[in-house]
Write an enzyme that holds these catalytic residues in place. Structure first.
Site, PDB file in Angstrom:
ATOM      1  N   LYS A   1      40.732 -53.069  39.067  1.00 44.37           N
ATOM      2  CA  LYS A   1      40.053 -53.354  40.345  1.00 44.37           C
ATOM      3  C   LYS A   1      39.566 -54.811  40.391  1.00 44.37           C
ATOM      4  CE  LYS A   1      36.918 -50.003  40.034  1.00 44.37           C
ATOM      5  NZ  LYS A   1      37.252 -49.419  38.716  1.00 44.37           N
TER       6      LYS A   1
ATOM      7  N   ARG B   1      30.827 -45.265  44.638  1.00 44.60           N
ATOM      8  CA  ARG B   1      31.168 -44.583  43.389  1.00 44.60           C
ATOM      9  C   ARG B   1      30.861 -43.083  43.473  1.00 44.60           C
ATOM     10  NH1 ARG B   1      31.893 -48.983  39.800  1.00 44.60           N
ATOM     11  NH2 ARG B   1      31.754 -48.424  37.624  1.00 44.60           N
TER      12      ARG B   1
ATOM     13  N   ARG C   1      31.992 -56.980  27.429  1.00 44.98           N
ATOM     14  CA  ARG C   1      30.886 -56.275  28.089  1.00 44.98           C
ATOM     15  C   ARG C   1      30.299 -55.229  27.157  1.00 44.98           C
ATOM     16  NH1 ARG C   1      33.018 -54.356  33.894  1.00 44.98           N
ATOM     17  NH2 ARG C   1      31.744 -52.582  33.265  1.00 44.98           N
TER      18      ARG C   1
ATOM     19  N   ARG D   1      39.300 -55.826  26.529  1.00 49.57           N
ATOM     20  CA  ARG D   1      38.987 -56.658  27.690  1.00 49.57           C
ATOM     21  C   ARG D   1      37.940 -57.717  27.321  1.00 49.57           C
ATOM     22  NH1 ARG D   1      37.372 -53.833  33.268  1.00 49.57           N
ATOM     23  NH2 ARG D   1      35.563 -53.032  32.135  1.00 49.57           N
TER      24      ARG D   1
ATOM     25  N   ARG E   1      32.200 -43.101  30.705  1.00 52.42           N
ATOM     26  CA  ARG E   1      32.417 -43.647  32.053  1.00 52.42           C
ATOM     27  C   ARG E   1      33.593 -42.928  32.723  1.00 52.42           C
ATOM     28  NH1 ARG E   1      33.039 -49.655  30.463  1.00 52.42           N
ATOM     29  NH2 ARG E   1      33.522 -50.052  32.633  1.00 52.42           N
TER      30      ARG E   1
HETATM   31  P1  AMP Z   1      31.863 -51.765  36.744  1.00 51.68           P
HETATM   32  O1  AMP Z   1      31.623 -53.200  36.445  1.00 51.68           O
HETATM   33  O2  AMP Z   1      32.329 -51.525  38.156  1.00 51.68           O
HETATM   34  O3  AMP Z   1      32.730 -51.073  35.725  1.00 51.68           O
HETATM   35  O4  AMP Z   1      30.422 -51.050  36.659  1.00 51.68           O
HETATM   36  C1  AMP Z   1      29.675 -51.065  35.471  1.00 51.68           C
HETATM   37  C2  AMP Z   1      28.504 -50.116  35.577  1.00 51.68           C
HETATM   38  O5  AMP Z   1      27.669 -50.503  36.674  1.00 51.68           O
HETATM   39  C3  AMP Z   1      28.861 -48.679  35.859  1.00 51.68           C
HETATM   40  O6  AMP Z   1      29.212 -47.963  34.684  1.00 51.68           O
HETATM   41  C4  AMP Z   1      27.550 -48.170  36.476  1.00 51.68           C
HETATM   42  O7  AMP Z   1      26.565 -47.987  35.483  1.00 51.68           O
HETATM   43  C5  AMP Z   1      27.120 -49.358  37.309  1.00 51.68           C
HETATM   44  N1  AMP Z   1      27.662 -49.306  38.681  1.00 51.68           N
HETATM   45  C6  AMP Z   1      28.529 -50.195  39.259  1.00 51.68           C
HETATM   46  N2  AMP Z   1      28.773 -49.854  40.537  1.00 51.68           N
HETATM   47  C7  AMP Z   1      28.059 -48.733  40.785  1.00 51.68           C
HETATM   48  C8  AMP Z   1      27.901 -47.884  41.919  1.00 51.68           C
HETATM   49  N3  AMP Z   1      28.558 -48.120  43.056  1.00 51.68           N
HETATM   50  N4  AMP Z   1      27.092 -46.817  41.794  1.00 51.68           N
HETATM   51  C9  AMP Z   1      26.417 -46.563  40.664  1.00 51.68           C
HETATM   52  N5  AMP Z   1      26.529 -47.300  39.555  1.00 51.68           N
HETATM   53  C10 AMP Z   1      27.338 -48.393  39.602  1.00 51.68           C
END
Ligand code: AMP
Length: 223
Positions: A15, A90, A164, A129, A175
Site C-alpha cells: 500500500k 481499517r 519499524r 522491510r 497484525r
Molecule cells: P501501518 O503503517 O498502516 O501498517 O499501521 C501501523 C499501525 O498503526 C497499525 O498496526 C495500527 O496500530 C495503527 N493504525 C494505522 N492506521 C490505523 C487505522 N486506520 N485504525 C487503527 N489503527 C491504525
C-alpha cells in the site's frame, strides 16, 4: 476535482509503495494513517502517549482516534485536489464514520483498490522491510535493496534506514490476525457499493502491480 482512492490489503501488501506512485502520477496527496500515528508517538503528543501501546502490540488504535487524526489531515488544503489513503479505514465502523464526514462535505470515495497478497508472502516481505526516516523511501533488503545501505541513497538522500518496531515476525502475525478479523470486512463494504477494484498481486513486482491499478483507474476516469 481529483480522485479519492482507498488502498486496502494486508500489512506488507504494498500500500505504501503504490500509494506514493499513485500520488505522484495523479497529483494526489498521499495520506498514510500509520505514518501520522507514528509521528504522534515520535513527538510524544497526548495522542501519541494514548496509542503507543496499541501500535507496539500490533493492535488497531481506537476507531474514534483513527478517524479524528485522518479527518484532520484530509481537511488540509493539499487534499482538496484528491488523495490516496493508505491504511485507513481499517474497520467497518471507521469506514461508516468517515463516509458520514465525507457526505457532510458533499464528497465521496471514488475507488477502493484491494492489493491481494497471501499472508506468507507478506511476512517474508515485512521482516526485511526498511524505511528511510528522511525521505520516506521503502526498501526490501532481499527484493528491492537500497543502493547504498545502511544509507537510503535515493536521489542523494543520506537518511539511515530503519526497521519499524512493529515489523517483527510475532507482531506481524498479530497484525495479520487483526486484519482478517477487523479490516477484511471492509472489502465487502466497498464491494457492495460497487467501488471495489481487485488487484491480484501475488508474484508480481511493484511495476506490474502499478500498471494494473493504473489501467483500472484510467478506465474509471473515462467511464
Ligand atoms: P501501518 O503503517 O498502516 O501498517 O499501521 C501501523 C499501525 O498503526 C497499525 O498496526 C495500527 O496500530 C495503527 N493504525 C494505522 N492506521 C490505523 C487505522 N486506520 N485504525 C487503527 N489503527 C491504525
Amino acid at each position: 476535482m481529483g480522485l479519492r482512492i482507498v488502498l486496502l490489503g494486508v500489512p506488507g501488501a504494498g500500500k505504501g509503495t503504490q500509494g506514493k506512485r499513485l500520488s505522484q502520477a495523479y497529483g494526489l496527496a498521499h495520506v498514510a494513517s500509520g505514518d501520522i500515528l507514528r509521528k504522534h508517538i515520535a513527538r510524544g503528543s497526548e495522542i501519541g502517549l494514548a496509542i503507543s501501546e496499541f501500535m507496539e502490540d500490533g493492535h488497531l488504535v481506537p476507531d474514534d482516534l483513527a478517524c479524528a487524526v485522518v479527518e484532520e489531515r484530509l481537511a488540509q488544503s493539499d487534499c482538496a485536489q484528491g488523495y490516496v489513503l493508505d491504511g485507513f479505514p481499517r474497520s467497518v465502523p471507521q469506514a461508516r464514520q468517515w463516509d458520514q464526514w465525507l457526505a457532510q462535505r458533499g464528497e465521496h470515495v471514488d475507488a477502493a483498490v484491494n492489493l491481494d497478497v497471501p499472508d506468507d508472502i507478506v511476512v517474508a516481505r515485512i521482516v526485511d522491510r526498511r524505511t528511510c526516516p528522511v525521505c520516506g523511501a521503502i526498501y526490501n533488503l532481499r527484493f528491492s535493496p537500497p543502493p547504498a545501505p545502511p544509507n537510503c541513497g535515493k536521489a542523494g538522500c543520506n537518511g539511515i534506514l530503519e526497521r519499524r518496531d512493529d515489523d517483527d515476525e510475532t507482531i506481524i502475525r498479530e497484525r495479520l490476525r487483526v486484519y482478517h478479523e477487523t479490516t477484511k470486512p471492509i472489502i465487502d463494504y466497498y464491494g457492495q457499493q460497487g467501488l471495489l477494484i481487485r488487484i491480484p498481486s501475488d508474484g508480481l513486482g511493484p511495476d506490474a502491480v502499478y500498471r494494473k491499478i493504473e489501467d483500472k483507474l484510467n478506465a474509471l476516469e473515462s467511464a
